[in-house]
Design a protein around this motif. Structure first.
Motif, PDB file in Angstrom:
ATOM      1  N   THR A  53       0.812  -1.222   0.000  1.00 48.81           N
ATOM      2  CA  THR A  53       0.000   0.000   0.000  1.00 48.81           C
ATOM      3  C   THR A  53       0.847   1.274   0.000  1.00 48.81           C
ATOM      4  OG1 THR A  53      -0.082  -0.025   2.421  1.00 48.81           O
ATOM      5  CG2 THR A  53      -1.873  -1.141   1.239  1.00 48.81           C
ATOM      6  N   ARG A  54       2.146   1.131   0.081  1.00 51.37           N
ATOM      7  CA  ARG A  54       3.006   2.291   0.307  1.00 51.37           C
ATOM      8  C   ARG A  54       3.141   3.168  -0.940  1.00 51.37           C
ATOM      9  NH1 ARG A  54       6.712   3.899   3.999  1.00 51.37           N
ATOM     10  NH2 ARG A  54       6.229   2.090   5.279  1.00 51.37           N
ATOM     11  N   LEU A  55       3.107   4.482  -0.688  1.00 52.07           N
ATOM     12  CA  LEU A  55       3.392   5.492  -1.713  1.00 52.07           C
ATOM     13  C   LEU A  55       4.473   6.423  -1.174  1.00 52.07           C
ATOM     14  CD1 LEU A  55       2.752   7.187  -4.339  1.00 52.07           C
ATOM     15  CD2 LEU A  55       1.182   8.500  -2.869  1.00 52.07           C
ATOM     16  N   ALA A  56       5.489   6.669  -1.967  1.00 49.45           N
ATOM     17  CA  ALA A  56       6.543   7.617  -1.599  1.00 49.45           C
ATOM     18  C   ALA A  56       6.639   8.696  -2.673  1.00 49.45           C
ATOM     19  CB  ALA A  56       7.885   6.905  -1.439  1.00 49.45           C
ATOM     20  N   VAL A  57       6.831   9.933  -2.235  1.00 54.01           N
ATOM     21  CA  VAL A  57       7.006  11.053  -3.155  1.00 54.01           C
ATOM     22  C   VAL A  57       8.359  11.692  -2.875  1.00 54.01           C
ATOM     23  CG1 VAL A  57       6.086  13.244  -3.998  1.00 54.01           C
ATOM     24  CG2 VAL A  57       4.516  11.452  -3.221  1.00 54.01           C
ATOM     25  N   PHE A  58       9.154  11.838  -3.930  1.00 50.24           N
ATOM     26  CA  PHE A  58      10.477  12.431  -3.822  1.00 50.24           C
ATOM     27  C   PHE A  58      10.505  13.743  -4.596  1.00 50.24           C
ATOM     28  CE2 PHE A  58      10.873   7.893  -3.416  1.00 50.24           C
ATOM     29  CZ  PHE A  58      11.797   7.698  -2.395  1.00 50.24           C
ATOM     30  N   LEU A  59      11.416  14.617  -4.220  1.00 50.16           N
ATOM     31  CA  LEU A  59      11.615  15.885  -4.906  1.00 50.16           C
ATOM     32  C   LEU A  59      13.028  15.940  -5.469  1.00 50.16           C
ATOM     33  CD1 LEU A  59      10.881  18.891  -5.568  1.00 50.16           C
ATOM     34  CD2 LEU A  59      11.798  19.460  -3.298  1.00 50.16           C
ATOM     35  N   THR A  60      13.145  16.302  -6.735  1.00 47.67           N
ATOM     36  CA  THR A  60      14.460  16.576  -7.330  1.00 47.67           C
ATOM     37  C   THR A  60      14.411  17.928  -8.024  1.00 47.67           C
ATOM     38  OG1 THR A  60      13.886  15.417  -9.389  1.00 47.67           O
ATOM     39  CG2 THR A  60      15.021  14.149  -7.683  1.00 47.67           C
ATOM     40  N   LEU A  61      15.548  18.619  -8.046  1.00 45.69           N
ATOM     41  CA  LEU A  61      15.660  19.917  -8.686  1.00 45.69           C
ATOM     42  C   LEU A  61      16.603  19.820  -9.870  1.00 45.69           C
ATOM     43  CD1 LEU A  61      14.638  20.626  -5.758  1.00 45.69           C
ATOM     44  CD2 LEU A  61      15.768  22.824  -6.070  1.00 45.69           C
ATOM     45  N   SER A 455      -5.258   7.565  11.021  1.00 39.55           N
ATOM     46  CA  SER A 455      -6.631   7.117  10.772  1.00 39.55           C
ATOM     47  C   SER A 455      -6.806   6.716   9.317  1.00 39.55           C
ATOM     48  CB  SER A 455      -7.610   8.233  11.155  1.00 39.55           C
ATOM     49  OG  SER A 455      -8.934   7.830  10.951  1.00 39.55           O
ATOM     50  N   HIS A 456      -6.272   7.542   8.403  1.00 41.85           N
ATOM     51  CA  HIS A 456      -6.359   7.218   6.978  1.00 41.85           C
ATOM     52  C   HIS A 456      -5.597   5.943   6.668  1.00 41.85           C
ATOM     53  CE1 HIS A 456      -4.659   7.344   2.868  1.00 41.85           C
ATOM     54  NE2 HIS A 456      -5.870   7.761   2.529  1.00 41.85           N
ATOM     55  N   ASP A 457      -4.351   5.829   7.157  1.00 44.16           N
ATOM     56  CA  ASP A 457      -3.530   4.659   6.849  1.00 44.16           C
ATOM     57  C   ASP A 457      -4.136   3.372   7.405  1.00 44.16           C
ATOM     58  OD1 ASP A 457      -1.799   6.349   5.588  1.00 44.16           O
ATOM     59  OD2 ASP A 457      -0.267   6.336   7.156  1.00 44.16           O
ATOM     60  N   LEU A 458      -4.670   3.434   8.627  1.00 40.95           N
ATOM     61  CA  LEU A 458      -5.268   2.238   9.220  1.00 40.95           C
ATOM     62  C   LEU A 458      -6.498   1.791   8.434  1.00 40.95           C
ATOM     63  CD1 LEU A 458      -4.891   3.215  12.982  1.00 40.95           C
ATOM     64  CD2 LEU A 458      -3.761   1.277  11.853  1.00 40.95           C
ATOM     65  N   GLY A 459      -7.253   2.765   7.900  1.00 40.94           N
ATOM     66  CA  GLY A 459      -8.383   2.407   7.047  1.00 40.94           C
ATOM     67  C   GLY A 459      -7.930   1.718   5.772  1.00 40.94           C
ATOM     68  N   VAL A 460      -6.802   2.216   5.191  1.00 39.77           N
ATOM     69  CA  VAL A 460      -6.240   1.566   4.004  1.00 39.77           C
ATOM     70  C   VAL A 460      -5.789   0.143   4.340  1.00 39.77           C
ATOM     71  CG1 VAL A 460      -4.351   1.621   2.340  1.00 39.77           C
ATOM     72  CG2 VAL A 460      -5.560   3.730   2.923  1.00 39.77           C
ATOM     73  N   ALA A 462      -6.954  -1.840   6.688  1.00 36.94           N
ATOM     74  CA  ALA A 462      -8.111  -2.704   6.912  1.00 36.94           C
ATOM     75  C   ALA A 462      -8.721  -3.156   5.584  1.00 36.94           C
ATOM     76  CB  ALA A 462      -9.150  -1.966   7.755  1.00 36.94           C
ATOM     77  N   GLY A 463      -8.837  -2.227   4.626  1.00 43.31           N
ATOM     78  CA  GLY A 463      -9.382  -2.601   3.318  1.00 43.31           C
ATOM     79  C   GLY A 463      -8.483  -3.546   2.565  1.00 43.31           C
ATOM     80  N   ALA A 464      -7.168  -3.321   2.644  1.00 43.94           N
ATOM     81  CA  ALA A 464      -6.233  -4.194   1.946  1.00 43.94           C
ATOM     82  C   ALA A 464      -6.223  -5.590   2.539  1.00 43.94           C
ATOM     83  CB  ALA A 464      -4.831  -3.591   1.990  1.00 43.94           C
ATOM     84  N   LEU A 465      -6.379  -5.705   3.849  1.00 44.09           N
ATOM     85  CA  LEU A 465      -6.381  -7.023   4.492  1.00 44.09           C
ATOM     86  C   LEU A 465      -7.604  -7.840   4.074  1.00 44.09           C
ATOM     87  CD1 LEU A 465      -5.146  -6.045   8.077  1.00 44.09           C
ATOM     88  CD2 LEU A 465      -3.979  -7.576   6.471  1.00 44.09           C
ATOM     89  N   LYS A 466      -8.723  -7.179   3.853  1.00 45.11           N
ATOM     90  CA  LYS A 466      -9.925  -7.902   3.433  1.00 45.11           C
ATOM     91  C   LYS A 466      -9.763  -8.511   2.050  1.00 45.11           C
ATOM     92  CE  LYS A 466     -13.268  -5.245   6.153  1.00 45.11           C
ATOM     93  NZ  LYS A 466     -14.420  -4.296   6.107  1.00 45.11           N
ATOM     94  N   SER A 475      -3.537 -12.458  12.639  1.00 43.36           N
ATOM     95  CA  SER A 475      -3.665 -11.523  13.765  1.00 43.36           C
ATOM     96  C   SER A 475      -3.606 -10.061  13.330  1.00 43.36           C
ATOM     97  CB  SER A 475      -2.564 -11.785  14.787  1.00 43.36           C
ATOM     98  OG  SER A 475      -1.287 -11.608  14.196  1.00 43.36           O
ATOM     99  N   ALA A 476      -3.160  -9.793  12.086  1.00 39.31           N
ATOM    100  CA  ALA A 476      -2.970  -8.411  11.645  1.00 39.31           C
ATOM    101  C   ALA A 476      -4.285  -7.642  11.641  1.00 39.31           C
ATOM    102  CB  ALA A 476      -2.330  -8.387  10.266  1.00 39.31           C
ATOM    103  N   ALA A 477      -5.374  -8.273  11.170  1.00 37.35           N
ATOM    104  CA  ALA A 477      -6.662  -7.580  11.071  1.00 37.35           C
ATOM    105  C   ALA A 477      -7.151  -7.128  12.446  1.00 37.35           C
ATOM    106  CB  ALA A 477      -7.691  -8.481  10.402  1.00 37.35           C
ATOM    107  N   SER A 478      -7.037  -8.012  13.440  1.00 37.95           N
ATOM    108  CA  SER A 478      -7.490  -7.643  14.784  1.00 37.95           C
ATOM    109  C   SER A 478      -6.619  -6.529  15.369  1.00 37.95           C
ATOM    110  CB  SER A 478      -7.486  -8.862  15.707  1.00 37.95           C
ATOM    111  OG  SER A 478      -6.178  -9.387  15.834  1.00 37.95           O
ATOM    112  N   LYS A 479      -5.316  -6.556  15.077  1.00 38.81           N
ATOM    113  CA  LYS A 479      -4.430  -5.500  15.576  1.00 38.81           C
ATOM    114  C   LYS A 479      -4.763  -4.159  14.932  1.00 38.81           C
ATOM    115  CE  LYS A 479      -0.480  -8.358  16.906  1.00 38.81           C
ATOM    116  NZ  LYS A 479       0.958  -8.667  16.697  1.00 38.81           N
ATOM    117  N   VAL A 480      -5.087  -4.200  13.622  1.00 36.04           N
ATOM    118  CA  VAL A 480      -5.469  -2.958  12.940  1.00 36.04           C
ATOM    119  C   VAL A 480      -6.743  -2.389  13.556  1.00 36.04           C
ATOM    120  CG1 VAL A 480      -6.337  -2.011  10.768  1.00 36.04           C
ATOM    121  CG2 VAL A 480      -4.303  -3.457  10.763  1.00 36.04           C
ATOM    122  N   THR A 481      -7.721  -3.256  13.812  1.00 35.26           N
ATOM    123  CA  THR A 481      -8.973  -2.803  14.431  1.00 35.26           C
ATOM    124  C   THR A 481      -8.720  -2.193  15.806  1.00 35.26           C
ATOM    125  OG1 THR A 481     -10.227  -4.511  13.254  1.00 35.26           O
ATOM    126  CG2 THR A 481     -11.257  -3.517  15.189  1.00 35.26           C
TER     127      THR A 481
END
Length: 548
Positions: A53-61, A455-460, A462-466, A475-481
């Motif tokens: 689920t990870r997104l990274a944004v980098f800046l270059t000049l 809050s946003h990341d935990l929602g992501v 939970a949806g990805a685990l489903k 155990s990951a789903a219960s820990k996220v909840t």
């Protein structure tokens, strides 16, 4: 509101204030929130990384250069995730052709939009603003987006381009210091800064207790820089109060100037150096050393909060030398600053007095009337700001809005110096208690942003685990909840703390604005008295002429 701007405006720290019960509550809550963040990061690191689920944004000049980056705001699906103001001393750290982490977060699979708003100064000195968007699709993999800023001759105006690249989970660092909500690791420079601040506070405790020699010994053993300069500046104030002869105070001020210059290019040290010059000029003026006063005051930079008062005293010193025309030139320059700054209201009156001394009584009356109109107009500004604070709260109206309104204030040549709201903010922040009140709310705003991101990341998660139950432990789903429920409780606690902190800030700011309004009333009374005396004199002159 970015942390960088908060650091920029808190330039007048002179002494600490005692921690309150609210400060203790905020400190305790911050520790709890840090542990909560660490638990989320540990869950992601150990169990959720395969979700992709990870997104990274980098800046270059662009290596061609041609512009200086001043601010950058980043939005993901309309949600603000980065708001960064680049101070002048940070420009050199933006190495070209090197990727700088801007944001690391999480997104669900599907279509998304990245938006960036950039302000920069072009090669010809103009401020420009650019906005760009990028639509992209997110799949079950880590994704990096490179945000590239470039500028080409002859305009050298910034242009934005986006490049996507899939990454493995291991290639994108999990914890990037200084990015998003991850607590910054303490660097050697930050440790040195904390040590110098602690030594300054120790010297301050002795100074406030009247043990000036002990305070001086501690300051003498400190390395050159901002904190030692601030200590000598405060020590000079004690010497000026105790001694009829300003020599000892002037020596302390010269030492403060030398200490401040050791941090060349540092914004806070530059302003402190100007304060030392201003105080030295005033002491010399008060002692009748007008040429020395003029020398000090002419060295104050022209874009500092100390500038208006320096220009006013500069005019007074020139008047004592009989140079009324040059004095009026200084007062005319001071009048261009907002009336919030000390010295501006006095400069308006000084213009009328200057015309009077030069024998131009008609122009003197016009100058006093213009001063009256300026004071009345400023009272309208103060009433408007007071009503806005009562409606929105002081932090939103006075601090957060500093970068609102489509960044008009930021695009001005002198940034905040010429804007009344920023002028009142700078004056308010001269007091340690005010800095503490603003700092409380700013810290809670940063914590709220962090918890909202959780809050946003935990929602992501939970949806990805489903949809990908096989790629993570059961155990990951219960820990996220469980973490979602904890995060909701933290947000509730934070709301109560922020309301209390904002109420305290509102009281301080409203009291400050009331004092500013009384200052305008006092200035109005002075000009009205001058106008009455002038008209009385002209009437007597007229009667005398008729009698002859």
């Amino acid at each position: 509101m970015s942390d960088a701007f908060i650091r920029l405006v808190v330039l007048f720290f002179c002494s600490g204030t005692a921690a309150s019960a609210l400060d203790d509550d905020i400190a305790e809550f911050t520790e709890d929130a840090d542990r909560h963040s660490a638990n989320i990061q540990a869950l992601e690191r150990n169990q959720l990384r395969p979700l992709g689920t990870r997104l990274a944004v980098f800046l270059t000049l662009d290596s061609a250069g041609g512009f200086d980056l001043d601010s950058l705001d980043l939005f993901v699906d309309g949600r603000p995730v980065v708001s960064k103001l680049y101070a002048l001393e940070e420009q050199s750290a933006l190495n070209v052709d090197v990727a700088h982490h801007l944001y690391v977060g999480h997104l669900a699979n599907g279509d998304h939009k990245l938006k960036v708003v950039v302000t920069a100064r072009s090669a010809d000195g103009d401020f420009v603003r650019r906005e760009a968007t990028h639509l992209f699709g997110k799949r079950s993999r880590a994704l990096a987006v490179r945000l590239h800023l470039s500028a080409s001759a002859p305009e050298f105006e910034p242009r934005v381009s986006f490049v996507e690249k899939p990454f493995s989970g291991e290639e994108i660092a999990l914890d990037v210091p200084g990015v998003n909500h991850t607590p910054e690791r303490e660097s050697p420079s930050s440790k040195a800064e904390a040590h110098r601040e602690a030594r300054f506070e120790l010297a301050e405790s002795h100074r406030r207790a009247g043990r000036l020699q002990k305070a001086g010994e501690i300051l003498a053993a400190m390395p050159e820089g901002y904190w030692s300069a601030a200590g000598y500046l405060n020590l000079a104030s004690n010497f000026a109060r105790e001694d009829l002869d300003p020599s000892r105070a002037l020596v302390a001020l010269r030492v403060a100037m030398a200490m401040a210059k050791a941090e060349d290019g540092n914004e806070r040290s530059r302003h402190l150096h100007d304060q030392a010059l201003l105080r030295a000029g005033y002491l010399a003026y008060r002692n009748g050393e007008f040429e020395k006063a003029i020398g000090f005051l002419e060295s104050v930079s022209l874009d500092s909060p100390s500038t208006p008062l320096a220009l006013y005293f500069h005019g007074l010193a020139l008047t004592e030398r009989g140079n009324h025309r040059a004095a009026m030139q200084s007062w005319h320059r001071a009048r261009k600053f907002p009336l919030a700054y000390p010295g501006v209201a006095e400069a308006w009156i000084g213009m009328g007095r200057g015309y009077d001394l030069a024998g131009y009584l008609g122009q003197a009356g016009e100058a006093y009337l213009a001063a009256n109109a300026a004071y009345e107009s400023e009272r309208v500004v103060l009433r408007s700001l007071t009503n806005q604070i009562r409606g929105e709260g002081a932090y939103q109206a006075l601090v957060a809005n500093a970068r609102a309104s489509d960044l008009e204030w930021f695009l001005a040549d002198s940034r905040s110096m010429q804007q009344p709201r920023q002028a009142y903010l700078l004056e308010f922040l001269k007091q340690p208690a005010a800095q503490q009140a603003v700092g409380r709310v700013a810290a809670l705003v940063a914590l709220e942003k962090r918890l909202t991101t959780h809050s946003h990341d935990l929602g992501v998660f939970a949806g990805a685990l489903k949809s990908a139950s096989d790629s993570a432990p059961e155990s990951a789903a219960s820990k996220v909840t469980q973490l979602q429920r904890s995060n909701d409780r933290y947000l509730e606690r934070l709301t109560d703390l922020r309301n209390t902190a904002e109420d305290e800030l509102d009281k301080q700011v409203l009291a400050f604005l009331d004092r500013q309004d009384q200052r305008m009333v006092f200035a109005l009374n002075k000009t009205e008295q001058q106008i009455a005396h002038l008209y009385e004199y002209l009437a007597l002159e007229s009667l005398g002429g008729r009698a002859q």
